[in-house]
Design an enzyme around this catalytic site. Structure first.
Site, mmCIF file in Angstrom:
data_model
loop_
_atom_site.group_PDB
_atom_site.id
_atom_site.type_symbol
_atom_site.label_atom_id
_atom_site.label_comp_id
_atom_site.label_asym_id
_atom_site.label_seq_id
_atom_site.Cartn_x
_atom_site.Cartn_y
_atom_site.Cartn_z
ATOM 1 N N TYR A 179 0.836 -1.208 0.000
ATOM 2 C CA TYR A 179 0.000 0.000 0.000
ATOM 3 C C TYR A 179 0.868 1.254 0.000
ATOM 4 O O TYR A 179 0.651 2.188 -0.786
ATOM 5 C CB TYR A 179 -0.917 -0.027 1.226
ATOM 6 C CG TYR A 179 -1.793 1.189 1.371
ATOM 7 C CD1 TYR A 179 -2.979 1.299 0.660
ATOM 8 C CD2 TYR A 179 -1.450 2.223 2.234
ATOM 9 C CE1 TYR A 179 -3.798 2.411 0.789
ATOM 10 C CE2 TYR A 179 -2.258 3.340 2.375
ATOM 11 C CZ TYR A 179 -3.429 3.431 1.655
ATOM 12 O OH TYR A 179 -4.235 4.535 1.791
ATOM 13 N N LYS A 183 1.157 4.170 -2.930
ATOM 14 C CA LYS A 183 0.801 5.564 -2.675
ATOM 15 C C LYS A 183 1.995 6.504 -2.867
ATOM 16 O O LYS A 183 1.818 7.658 -3.293
ATOM 17 C CB LYS A 183 0.212 5.708 -1.269
ATOM 18 C CG LYS A 183 -1.127 5.006 -1.082
ATOM 19 C CD LYS A 183 -2.206 5.575 -2.003
ATOM 20 C CE LYS A 183 -3.572 4.957 -1.729
ATOM 21 N NZ LYS A 183 -4.630 5.516 -2.601
#
Length: 283
Positions: A179, A183
């Protein structure tokens, strides 16, 4: 309120869940008279696309119907962000339905395949990166191609792309390696696209919220609290203690930031990754 958004056309990806960031962003834009396409995957599919992580078609329809109480110009579209042809069709749906595309909000993302890096599978890694980063790229690519065909509006420009990053776009954290990587990558993509398309009066920005207790956020709270041997209440209390403004984020905080970046007031802002974190993140 931003009067210059009246009549604009926007796609908000990953907006098919009740109380989610996407729904809040869509509601905020609809209140300013924006014509909307609500997107989500549309179907639950095992642990890689669980009910707490994706909007099923019924929930998407309910979200759209709720927004129509404010603005009747709302449609829905199901697409897998990992598949370019489906993302291109999403952009085409907006143009076919409303005649143009002014705004893309890249909100779709996987924020639930968490766990130790050494236990992560290739399938888990690929799912997160392919939705959060590759999907954002596909949407950006085809949205900007459409925006390039449109006239520049004085005082506003030609188009807006706003991608929903995260505090994880700026800082690392345990148990969320894929994740965090996705990002961070989203901010790099944003900055590069802003440089390429600034001369066309297309702005490309990101917003970077800290934790928001949406439906998915509640699952994240439970997961992280268990891994830390804490109650959810103690986990949230510790989070509040490190945030200068003393509370966790709310969906409206992110929605307000997105609406600003879509408005004419932000026409000279591009390539930014705006923190919406109550001071928890400052770079």
């Amino acid at each position: 309120m931003y009067p210059d958004l009246e009549g604009k056309v926007a796609i908000v990806t990953g907006a098919g869940r009740h109380k989610g960031l996407g729904e809040a962003i869509a509601r905020k834009l609809a209140a300013d008279g924006v014509k909307l396409v609500i997107h989500d995957l549309g179907e639950v599919d095992g642990e890689l696309a669980p009910a707490h992580g994706v909007g099923a078609s019924k929930e998407m329809a309910e979200v759209a119907e709720g927004i129509r109480a404010t603005n009747p110009d709302v449609s829905t579209f199901q697409a897998d962000m990992r598949e370019e042809a489906q993302v291109e069709a999403l952009i085409g749906h907006a143009v076919t339905t409303y005649g143009k595309l002014d705004i893309l909000v890249n909100n779709a993302g996987v924020g639930y395949l968490f766990g130790p890096l050494v236990d992560a599978t290739q399938e888990m890694w690929d799912t997160v990166l392919n939705v959060n980063l590759r999907g954002a790229f596909f949407a950006m690519k085809h949205a900007i191609r459409q925006m390039q065909k449109q006239e520049i509006e004085e005082g506003w420009g030609r188009g807006r792309v706003v991608s929903v990053g995260s505090r994880g776009s700026k800082s690392g954290s345990a148990l969320t390696s894929s994740y965090i990587a996705s990002k961070h990558g989203l901010v790099g993509l944003t900055r590069s696209a802003a440089i390429e398309h600034g001369g066309e009066q297309i702005t490309v920005n990101a917003v970077c919220p800290n934790h928001v207790t949406t439906g998915l956020g509640s699952w994240q709270n439970e997961f992280m609290a268990e891994k830390r041997g804490q109650s959810v209440e103690d986990y949230l209390a510790a989070m509040r203690d490190r945030i200068p403004l003393g509370r966790v984020g709310e969906v409206e905080d992110t929605a307000n930031a997105c609406a600003f970046l879509c408005s004419g007031q932000a026409r000279y802002i591009t390539g930014e990754a705006m923190n919406v974190s109550g001071g928890e993140e400052m770079h």
